[in-house]
Motif scaffolding. Sequence first.
Motif, PDB file in Angstrom:
ATOM      1  N   ALA A   1      40.628  50.409  50.221  1.00  0.00           N
ATOM      2  CA  ALA A   1      41.716  50.202  49.859  1.00  0.00           C
ATOM      3  C   ALA A   1      41.452  49.003  48.659  1.00  0.00           C
ATOM      4  O   ALA A   1      41.120  47.842  49.163  1.00  0.00           O
ATOM      5  CB  ALA A   1      42.710  49.826  50.684  1.00  0.00           C
ATOM      6  N   ILE A   2      41.656  49.206  47.472  1.00  0.00           N
ATOM      7  CA  ILE A   2      41.389  48.255  46.388  1.00  0.00           C
ATOM      8  C   ILE A   2      42.425  46.972  46.468  1.00  0.00           C
ATOM      9  O   ILE A   2      43.496  47.375  46.523  1.00  0.00           O
ATOM     10  CB  ILE A   2      41.334  48.904  44.811  1.00  0.00           C
ATOM     11  CG1 ILE A   2      40.497  50.040  44.984  1.00  0.00           C
ATOM     12  CG2 ILE A   2      41.458  47.825  43.832  1.00  0.00           C
ATOM     13  CD1 ILE A   2      40.869  50.801  43.640  1.00  0.00           C
ATOM     14  N   ALA A   3      41.787  45.758  46.598  1.00  0.00           N
ATOM     15  CA  ALA A   3      42.473  44.691  46.438  1.00  0.00           C
ATOM     16  C   ALA A   3      42.917  44.330  45.114  1.00  0.00           C
ATOM     17  O   ALA A   3      42.155  44.299  44.244  1.00  0.00           O
ATOM     18  CB  ALA A   3      41.947  43.539  47.137  1.00  0.00           C
ATOM     19  N   CYS A   4      43.823  43.614  44.795  1.00  0.00           N
ATOM     20  CA  CYS A   4      44.240  43.223  43.339  1.00  0.00           C
ATOM     21  C   CYS A   4      44.601  41.917  43.351  1.00  0.00           C
ATOM     22  O   CYS A   4      44.621  41.152  42.384  1.00  0.00           O
ATOM     23  CB  CYS A   4      45.444  44.254  42.861  1.00  0.00           C
ATOM     24  SG  CYS A   4      45.120  45.808  42.599  1.00  0.00           S
ATOM     25  N   CYS A   5      45.408  41.344  44.563  1.00  0.00           N
ATOM     26  CA  CYS A   5      45.807  39.821  44.363  1.00  0.00           C
ATOM     27  C   CYS A   5      44.692  38.809  44.425  1.00  0.00           C
ATOM     28  O   CYS A   5      43.471  39.067  45.236  1.00  0.00           O
ATOM     29  CB  CYS A   5      46.677  39.508  45.872  1.00  0.00           C
ATOM     30  SG  CYS A   5      48.209  40.557  45.466  1.00  0.00           S
ATOM     31  N   PRO A   6      44.948  37.789  43.801  1.00  0.00           N
ATOM     32  CA  PRO A   6      43.798  36.773  43.751  1.00  0.00           C
ATOM     33  C   PRO A   6      43.218  36.307  45.122  1.00  0.00           C
ATOM     34  O   PRO A   6      42.053  35.951  45.251  1.00  0.00           O
ATOM     35  CB  PRO A   6      44.609  35.525  43.088  1.00  0.00           C
ATOM     36  CG  PRO A   6      45.575  35.920  42.336  1.00  0.00           C
ATOM     37  CD  PRO A   6      46.047  37.294  43.262  1.00  0.00           C
ATOM     38  N   GLU A   7      44.109  36.012  46.268  1.00  0.00           N
ATOM     39  CA  GLU A   7      43.662  35.635  47.397  1.00  0.00           C
ATOM     40  C   GLU A   7      42.738  36.489  48.051  1.00  0.00           C
ATOM     41  O   GLU A   7      41.728  36.061  48.809  1.00  0.00           O
ATOM     42  CB  GLU A   7      44.924  35.497  48.376  1.00  0.00           C
ATOM     43  CG  GLU A   7      45.844  34.637  48.034  1.00  0.00           C
ATOM     44  CD  GLU A   7      47.040  35.073  47.061  1.00  0.00           C
ATOM     45  OE1 GLU A   7      46.763  36.392  46.404  1.00  0.00           O
ATOM     46  OE2 GLU A   7      48.312  34.522  46.723  1.00  0.00           O
ATOM     47  N   ALA A   8      42.982  37.689  48.052  1.00  0.00           N
ATOM     48  CA  ALA A   8      41.773  38.924  48.495  1.00  0.00           C
ATOM     49  C   ALA A   8      40.530  38.757  47.533  1.00  0.00           C
ATOM     50  O   ALA A   8      39.522  39.262  48.208  1.00  0.00           O
ATOM     51  CB  ALA A   8      42.519  40.064  48.384  1.00  0.00           C
ATOM     52  N   LEU A   9      40.718  38.366  46.467  1.00  0.00           N
ATOM     53  CA  LEU A   9      39.262  38.393  45.451  1.00  0.00           C
ATOM     54  C   LEU A   9      38.702  37.002  45.508  1.00  0.00           C
ATOM     55  O   LEU A   9      37.930  36.798  44.620  1.00  0.00           O
ATOM     56  CB  LEU A   9      39.791  38.786  44.110  1.00  0.00           C
ATOM     57  CG  LEU A   9      40.061  40.359  44.116  1.00  0.00           C
ATOM     58  CD1 LEU A   9      40.617  40.645  42.694  1.00  0.00           C
ATOM     59  CD2 LEU A   9      39.130  41.464  44.599  1.00  0.00           C
TER      60      LEU A   9
END
Length: 433
Positions: free
Chosen positions: A319-327
């Motif tokens: 599942a693709i992460a988009c939020c800064p915290e996950a990246l």
Amino acid sequence: MRPDCLFFVASAVVAMVIADAVADTERYQDVDPPHKTPERRGIEDKEGGGGIGDNGGGGGIGDKEGRRGIGDREGGGGIGDREGGGRGGGGNEGEKGNRDNLRQYPTWQLEVTEEDERASLQYGLSRGMEKDRLEEHLYARKLQVEKDSAAYWHQKRFREPSPRVVEYSRKGYEMDMATSFLKERLNITDKNAILELEHSGELVKEQCDAVRAGPPNCDRFSRYRSADGTCNNLKNPTWGATFTPHRRFAGQDYGDGVSSLRKATAGDALPNARLVSLAVSSRPGPPSTSFSYLHLSFGQFLDHDLVLTPLVPAPYGGAIACCPEALGGDASLVHPECAPIDLLADDPFYGAFGQTCMEFLRSAPATRCHFGPREQMNEITPYLDGSGIYGSDLQTMDSLRAFRGGKLLLQVTGEGVELLQPKKDLDDGWNHP
């Protein structure tokens, strides 16, 4: 059952019967059944497009393909054909009517050379490969949406794409990038002029043919309709088929005219979606005395029989992460199809959990055989054909059937109660306690 509920169900059944009858009419438009003479068909053709009953496809010289309704620059069918050239207009008059009534701007004469086409397609291919490398990198570093979160199950199960979506959306993304490149190459500054880029040269056709199969050979006397919606309209066998672009009631309005998120009239970003949602939906009204949850449930059932717009598929089943915290706050790792929504610290719901970002992934772009603005695809058939029960492809349909007396596969409990087949994937979110 309450009288109002019974009335609603009866009304819905009548609506489905009418829709089915209309679909049968559309199936045979412009095709001579055994009892119909060619002379009668000729009379109908004179009265516009594919005959008086042909509201779906303009016909005549102007209607080159009839791919859309309102806003079809090629004189296409649907509402645009009736309001453009009228049933008696069709052809060139229909195209002129569509342009005059629905395209309130001039036309542009854009010359797209074979070299322009080749360079644009090559650029689109390179951007697609770049996206593939980013997805591989994110997967290798396990930078994905946290498993078992709401965002994870929304991408992974509720909107899980089929393998064809993966292939088609990749080609759709490449065409988006190719169109953006061509726009810059030709120095196009007016968003409306991009519509004139729906140019279908030989190179674009070759790329399209490598992905999508050609029109099927239809059996006009087939007793049953197809699972994937092909051949429901014998003149235009791919109309209403699975994995084809949605038709539009209004034209595209992308920020760059091709695929970026829409902007305000002044050119700024649109208001925060969460703030708009709170402002609109935070005012509960009095309970309805005429509607029940049956309306909601049956409405959802009908909706899921007509439309399934898939999200951009995640690589390797994640599942693709988009939020800064996950990246890790690294902006270079943001997927090009991400559109995360910022949350305020005092958000009435998420504020209590310290959440400052809501995951949001765009819908998958549809593959298409021409340059032009981004389109979205429908993964299922847009007919009320029970596809929410039986599926929209032959393989799924066959996997549900017992092939005995027209029955579906069932499981029988120890008490003799018949239930639907169980889902055997233990990692499926629906099987969690």
